[in-house]
Design an enzyme around this catalytic site. Sequence first.
Site, PDB file in Angstrom:
ATOM      1  N   LYS A   1      56.928  -5.361 -18.217  1.00  0.00           N
ATOM      2  CA  LYS A   1      58.089  -4.467 -18.334  1.00  0.00           C
ATOM      3  C   LYS A   1      57.852  -3.131 -17.638  1.00  0.00           C
ATOM      4  CE  LYS A   1      60.560  -6.535 -22.102  1.00  0.00           C
ATOM      5  NZ  LYS A   1      61.053  -6.487 -23.480  1.00  0.00           N
TER       6      LYS A   1
ATOM      7  N   ARG B   1      55.351 -12.353 -26.682  1.00  0.00           N
ATOM      8  CA  ARG B   1      56.260 -12.998 -25.710  1.00  0.00           C
ATOM      9  C   ARG B   1      55.794 -12.599 -24.311  1.00  0.00           C
ATOM     10  NH1 ARG B   1      60.933 -11.930 -22.836  1.00  0.00           N
ATOM     11  NH2 ARG B   1      62.453 -13.613 -22.771  1.00  0.00           N
TER      12      ARG B   1
HETATM   13  C1  9MG Z   1      65.002 -11.877 -24.060  1.00  0.00           C
HETATM   14  N1  9MG Z   1      64.027 -10.810 -24.164  1.00  0.00           N
HETATM   15  C2  9MG Z   1      63.607  -9.997 -23.163  1.00  0.00           C
HETATM   16  N2  9MG Z   1      62.708  -9.126 -23.636  1.00  0.00           N
HETATM   17  C3  9MG Z   1      62.559  -9.397 -24.948  1.00  0.00           C
HETATM   18  C4  9MG Z   1      61.779  -8.855 -25.981  1.00  0.00           C
HETATM   19  O1  9MG Z   1      60.997  -7.803 -25.769  1.00  0.00           O
HETATM   20  N3  9MG Z   1      61.866  -9.393 -27.200  1.00  0.00           N
HETATM   21  C5  9MG Z   1      62.688 -10.442 -27.445  1.00  0.00           C
HETATM   22  N4  9MG Z   1      62.742 -10.935 -28.696  1.00  0.00           N
HETATM   23  N5  9MG Z   1      63.465 -11.000 -26.502  1.00  0.00           N
HETATM   24  C6  9MG Z   1      63.387 -10.484 -25.284  1.00  0.00           C
END
Ligand code: 9MG
Length: 302
Positions: A247, A281
């Site tokens: 990010k 994630r």
């Molecule tokens: C879809 N998406 C993109 N970034 C995300 C994040 O940080 N958390 C979650 N739950 N979904 C995300």
Amino acid sequence: MALNRTWDVPFDQTSVSEMFAPRHPNPSPMFRCGRTLFTLDRPLVMGIVNVTPDSFSDGGCFYSPRQAIEHGLSLRAAGADILDIGGESTRPGAAAVSVEAELDRVLPVLEGLRDCGAALSLDTMKPEVMRAALAAGADMINDVRALQAPGALEAVATSDCGLCLMHMQGEPRGMQSHPHYRDVVAEVKQYLQARVDAALAGGIARERLLIDPGFGFGKTLEHNIALFKALSEIARIAPLLVGVSRKSMLGLITGQPVEARLAASVAAALLAAGRGAAILRVHDVRETVDALKVMTALGDKQ
Ligand code: 9MG
């Protein structure tokens, strides 16, 4: 120093099992996620499978369902516990897609990955897509709107899917223009607690719920840093999912473009795990899994 707040002690004085110990009220949390009941005794890795032409970091690379299925299989082979399939980009300024277009993208991918061994999460904000995905066998719904769309709670209530309730200020299209908070940590915690309460009131079992502070979703770098430092506090509300992989906050910290944020992403994933994240994630599953293995093997206690 009290060890029941293990995230407050320096890294090298804390055992790995203590670091991975949950810090929310349920002492031995389980995460019910469709076909799988996860024991949250180690951080789980969620691999990102975008089926979109415009996602922020791998936009277009895995756009066709066939490519997305191959990518999902490779992430599973690399150690992903969960695959998060998304057919609508949530990056700032992304174009909205219709229910039909989103379903055309994600349903073949859900079907193609159904027996790959990972739990399948669907990243969607739309109740119609949630219903169709659950009927097609999705194990989890990852909703950046935290089930606030009319009909969303009802769409998921009667299944046994896992749910991620994420915080976002504003809407994806304009959320990064003027994010503003009085006290970002207090406001995000209050929001996540309220969404957990709404889900419980809607008949959803606590063990199906995850929360997520939503890094980059209506937040400046300062907001993201404040939230990251407060992860152990936020994790007391419910098991925590953290998504910082590639990010822009990591780009702002390191000065690296999106394609050179691997080291920053892995470092942030380890820090998040150390602060109690139950699920990470990530795009780079193999590297994250290896880093977590090293952290476990070289920690003080097993
Ligand atoms: C879809 N998406 C993109 N970034 C995300 C994040 O940080 N958390 C979650 N739950 N979904 C995300």
